[in-house]
Write a protein that holds these residues in place. Sequence first.
Motif, PDB file in Angstrom:
ATOM      1  N   GLY A  66       0.833  -1.197   0.000  1.00  0.00           N
ATOM      2  CA  GLY A  66       0.000   0.000   0.000  1.00  0.00           C
ATOM      3  C   GLY A  66       0.870   1.251   0.000  1.00  0.00           C
ATOM      4  O   GLY A  66       2.100   1.177  -0.138  1.00  0.00           O
ATOM      5  N   PRO A  67       0.275   2.435   0.168  1.00  0.00           N
ATOM      6  CA  PRO A  67       1.079   3.666   0.168  1.00  0.00           C
ATOM      7  C   PRO A  67       2.035   3.685   1.362  1.00  0.00           C
ATOM      8  O   PRO A  67       1.616   3.510   2.505  1.00  0.00           O
ATOM      9  N   ASN A  68       3.319   3.896   1.104  1.00  0.00           N
ATOM     10  CA  ASN A  68       4.307   3.876   2.185  1.00  0.00           C
ATOM     11  C   ASN A  68       5.469   4.842   1.959  1.00  0.00           C
ATOM     12  O   ASN A  68       6.487   4.745   2.630  1.00  0.00           O
ATOM     13  N   ARG A  69       5.315   5.772   1.012  1.00  0.00           N
ATOM     14  CA  ARG A  69       6.425   6.663   0.662  1.00  0.00           C
ATOM     15  C   ARG A  69       6.277   8.051   1.271  1.00  0.00           C
ATOM     16  O   ARG A  69       7.213   8.584   1.846  1.00  0.00           O
ATOM     17  N   LEU A  70       5.089   8.637   1.131  1.00  0.00           N
ATOM     18  CA  LEU A  70       4.905  10.034   1.519  1.00  0.00           C
ATOM     19  C   LEU A  70       4.479  10.110   2.988  1.00  0.00           C
ATOM     20  O   LEU A  70       3.365   9.722   3.337  1.00  0.00           O
ATOM     21  N   GLY A  71       5.385  10.583   3.832  1.00  0.00           N
ATOM     22  CA  GLY A  71       5.077  10.659   5.251  1.00  0.00           C
ATOM     23  C   GLY A  71       5.282   9.318   5.929  1.00  0.00           C
ATOM     24  O   GLY A  71       5.522   8.295   5.268  1.00  0.00           O
ATOM     25  N   PRO A  72       5.189   9.266   7.263  1.00  0.00           N
ATOM     26  CA  PRO A  72       5.350   7.992   7.963  1.00  0.00           C
ATOM     27  C   PRO A  72       4.260   7.002   7.577  1.00  0.00           C
ATOM     28  O   PRO A  72       3.074   7.290   7.688  1.00  0.00           O
ATOM     29  N   HIS A  73       4.703   5.848   7.049  1.00  0.00           N
ATOM     30  CA  HIS A  73       3.786   4.792   6.613  1.00  0.00           C
ATOM     31  C   HIS A  73       2.823   5.270   5.526  1.00  0.00           C
ATOM     32  O   HIS A  73       1.757   4.693   5.342  1.00  0.00           O
ATOM     33  N   GLY A  74       3.194   6.323   4.798  1.00  0.00           N
ATOM     34  CA  GLY A  74       2.356   6.811   3.713  1.00  0.00           C
ATOM     35  C   GLY A  74       1.142   7.598   4.154  1.00  0.00           C
ATOM     36  O   GLY A  74       0.188   7.768   3.389  1.00  0.00           O
ATOM     37  N   TRP A  75       1.135   8.116   5.394  1.00  0.00           N
ATOM     38  CA  TRP A  75      -0.041   8.795   5.941  1.00  0.00           C
ATOM     39  C   TRP A  75      -0.377  10.087   5.210  1.00  0.00           C
ATOM     40  O   TRP A  75      -1.513  10.547   5.258  1.00  0.00           O
ATOM     41  N   PHE A  76       0.609  10.707   4.539  1.00  0.00           N
ATOM     42  CA  PHE A  76       0.361  11.989   3.874  1.00  0.00           C
ATOM     43  C   PHE A  76      -0.043  11.817   2.414  1.00  0.00           C
ATOM     44  O   PHE A  76      -0.178  12.805   1.689  1.00  0.00           O
ATOM     45  N   GLN A  77      -0.229  10.583   1.971  1.00  0.00           N
ATOM     46  CA  GLN A  77      -0.574  10.341   0.566  1.00  0.00           C
ATOM     47  C   GLN A  77      -1.892  10.995   0.194  1.00  0.00           C
ATOM     48  O   GLN A  77      -2.029  11.589  -0.879  1.00  0.00           O
ATOM     49  N   THR A  78      -2.884  10.926   1.083  1.00  0.00           N
ATOM     50  CA  THR A  78      -4.187  11.519   0.797  1.00  0.00           C
ATOM     51  C   THR A  78      -4.089  13.033   0.660  1.00  0.00           C
ATOM     52  O   THR A  78      -4.763  13.634  -0.181  1.00  0.00           O
ATOM     53  N   ILE A  79      -3.269  13.665   1.487  1.00  0.00           N
ATOM     54  CA  ILE A  79      -3.089  15.119   1.394  1.00  0.00           C
ATOM     55  C   ILE A  79      -2.487  15.486   0.042  1.00  0.00           C
ATOM     56  O   ILE A  79      -2.900  16.454  -0.599  1.00  0.00           O
ATOM     57  N   ALA A  80      -1.515  14.693  -0.398  1.00  0.00           N
ATOM     58  CA  ALA A  80      -0.902  14.951  -1.700  1.00  0.00           C
ATOM     59  C   ALA A  80      -1.925  14.793  -2.823  1.00  0.00           C
ATOM     60  O   ALA A  80      -1.949  15.591  -3.771  1.00  0.00           O
ATOM     61  N   ASP A  81      -2.781  13.785  -2.713  1.00  0.00           N
ATOM     62  CA  ASP A  81      -3.817  13.588  -3.734  1.00  0.00           C
ATOM     63  C   ASP A  81      -4.793  14.757  -3.759  1.00  0.00           C
ATOM     64  O   ASP A  81      -5.231  15.195  -4.835  1.00  0.00           O
ATOM     65  N   ALA A  82      -5.137  15.275  -2.571  1.00  0.00           N
ATOM     66  CA  ALA A  82      -6.061  16.413  -2.506  1.00  0.00           C
ATOM     67  C   ALA A  82      -5.428  17.645  -3.162  1.00  0.00           C
ATOM     68  O   ALA A  82      -6.096  18.376  -3.910  1.00  0.00           O
ATOM     69  N   LEU A  83      -4.167  17.883  -2.904  1.00  0.00           N
ATOM     70  CA  LEU A  83      -3.474  19.019  -3.524  1.00  0.00           C
ATOM     71  C   LEU A  83      -3.397  18.846  -5.043  1.00  0.00           C
ATOM     72  O   LEU A  83      -3.523  19.815  -5.801  1.00  0.00           O
ATOM     73  N   LYS A  84      -3.214  17.608  -5.489  1.00  0.00           N
ATOM     74  CA  LYS A  84      -3.163  17.346  -6.934  1.00  0.00           C
ATOM     75  C   LYS A  84      -4.514  17.671  -7.578  1.00  0.00           C
ATOM     76  O   LYS A  84      -4.563  18.296  -8.647  1.00  0.00           O
ATOM     77  N   LEU A  85      -5.611  17.257  -6.928  1.00  0.00           N
ATOM     78  CA  LEU A  85      -6.938  17.537  -7.473  1.00  0.00           C
ATOM     79  C   LEU A  85      -7.201  19.037  -7.532  1.00  0.00           C
ATOM     80  O   LEU A  85      -7.815  19.538  -8.474  1.00  0.00           O
ATOM     81  N   MET A  86      -6.758  19.773  -6.514  1.00  0.00           N
ATOM     82  CA  MET A  86      -6.967  21.218  -6.481  1.00  0.00           C
ATOM     83  C   MET A  86      -6.211  21.913  -7.616  1.00  0.00           C
ATOM     84  O   MET A  86      -6.629  22.985  -8.078  1.00  0.00           O
ATOM     85  N   GLY A  87      -5.119  21.299  -8.058  1.00  0.00           N
ATOM     86  CA  GLY A  87      -4.334  21.913  -9.120  1.00  0.00           C
ATOM     87  C   GLY A  87      -4.763  21.529 -10.520  1.00  0.00           C
ATOM     88  O   GLY A  87      -4.252  22.086 -11.502  1.00  0.00           O
ATOM     89  N   LYS A  88      -5.686  20.592 -10.643  1.00  0.00           N
ATOM     90  CA  LYS A  88      -6.108  20.147 -11.980  1.00  0.00           C
ATOM     91  C   LYS A  88      -7.068  21.153 -12.619  1.00  0.00           C
ATOM     92  O   LYS A  88      -7.824  21.830 -11.923  1.00  0.00           O
ATOM     93  N   GLU A  89      -7.050  21.208 -13.933  1.00  0.00           N
ATOM     94  CA  GLU A  89      -7.920  22.131 -14.663  1.00  0.00           C
ATOM     95  C   GLU A  89      -9.367  21.667 -14.594  1.00  0.00           C
ATOM     96  O   GLU A  89      -9.664  20.471 -14.697  1.00  0.00           O
ATOM     97  N   ASP A  90     -10.270  22.616 -14.396  1.00  0.00           N
ATOM     98  CA  ASP A  90     -11.704  22.319 -14.376  1.00  0.00           C
ATOM     99  C   ASP A  90     -12.235  22.403 -15.801  1.00  0.00           C
ATOM    100  O   ASP A  90     -12.381  23.490 -16.366  1.00  0.00           O
TER     101      ASP A  90
END
Length: 351
Positions: A66-90
């Motif tokens: 599972g996610p294990n790269r971003l943050g301890p045990h991958g806990w920050f993966q969801t935050i990164a995904d949210a930031l990615k969605l905010m940056g996508k074109e509508d």
Amino acid sequence: MNALNQLPLNIAAAIRSLFGDPHSIWADLTMDIISIILVIVLIVLAALILILLERKVAGWTSQRPGPNRLGPHGWFQTIADALKLMGKEDVTPAGADRLMFKIAPMIMFALPMMTLAVIPYGHGMAPIRLNLGIVYYLAISAVSTLALLMAGWSSNNKYSLLGGMRAVAQMISYEIPLVFSLLGVVMITQTFNLSQIVADQHTIPFIVLQPLAFVVYLIAGVAEVNRAPFDLVEADQEVVAGPFTEYTGLRWGLFFLGEYGNMTAVAALTTTMFLGGWQGPAILPGYVWFFLKVGIIIFFQMWVRWTFPRIRIDHLMGLAWKVLLPLSILNIFLTGVGIYIYQLIVPRIGG
């Protein structure tokens, strides 16, 4: 422990005491606004946590990390995904009905907030107290069918339209056994008030008295949220992503938040109707018991998603009409017989 149980109520009383009249319209309005904010925060936090938990459960069931790269045990993966969605074109398709296209995800995101507002999270901790709480919950949750149909039709995409029509067929079909499965509890308690239903389970949870209704509701609830193996609405191999095909960025994210919000709402109502709600041993506060039970139901839904493959649409519809509906009607009949026998026996024992 009693102090922890009463902590939210004491905080609410302290806020009301800031007004000259604690029961004035301004005090009530302030508490309503605070309740709305808390429900919104609950849905957003639930989505952030559940997305990470979903990936961890997916890794666990398929023996992957599972996610294990971003943050301890991958806990920050969801935050990164949210930031990615905010940056996508509508992006809005050229031939789309722009008004419906933009309103649909907002409706999908708003519905879980409206349903979770009537759930009792602890003793006296229902944000909105309604005598017709179950009726309100079912009426509001049924509107999600309209949101998916609006998204599919307004996109001007044949795959989106097909996904929207599938959503209508699937959700209407499963709403019927879902509603019927709750009637057994209503027959026993003689009320639609969710707080009273929880109070009536102080000796024994209704999962013991209504095991068949619990199973039917749980299956129908998973189908209502469009989770695998009932995710025909967005069957990737057949209709790309169904109603969500043309959505990007935050609008797609609102559908995603709505799905996890609806999953939380289904688990919350399951806990309230069948698992005793916030009631539990005094070693933990009531609201802690409530969220623990909700967490178990959500984990079960995730486990099912990553265990069973997607079923065919004819099997999907057959399960609703040929299996779950007859079982829910049978449960109503057995409940009526049980209540009748109980009413015959108890007066004689008392006499």
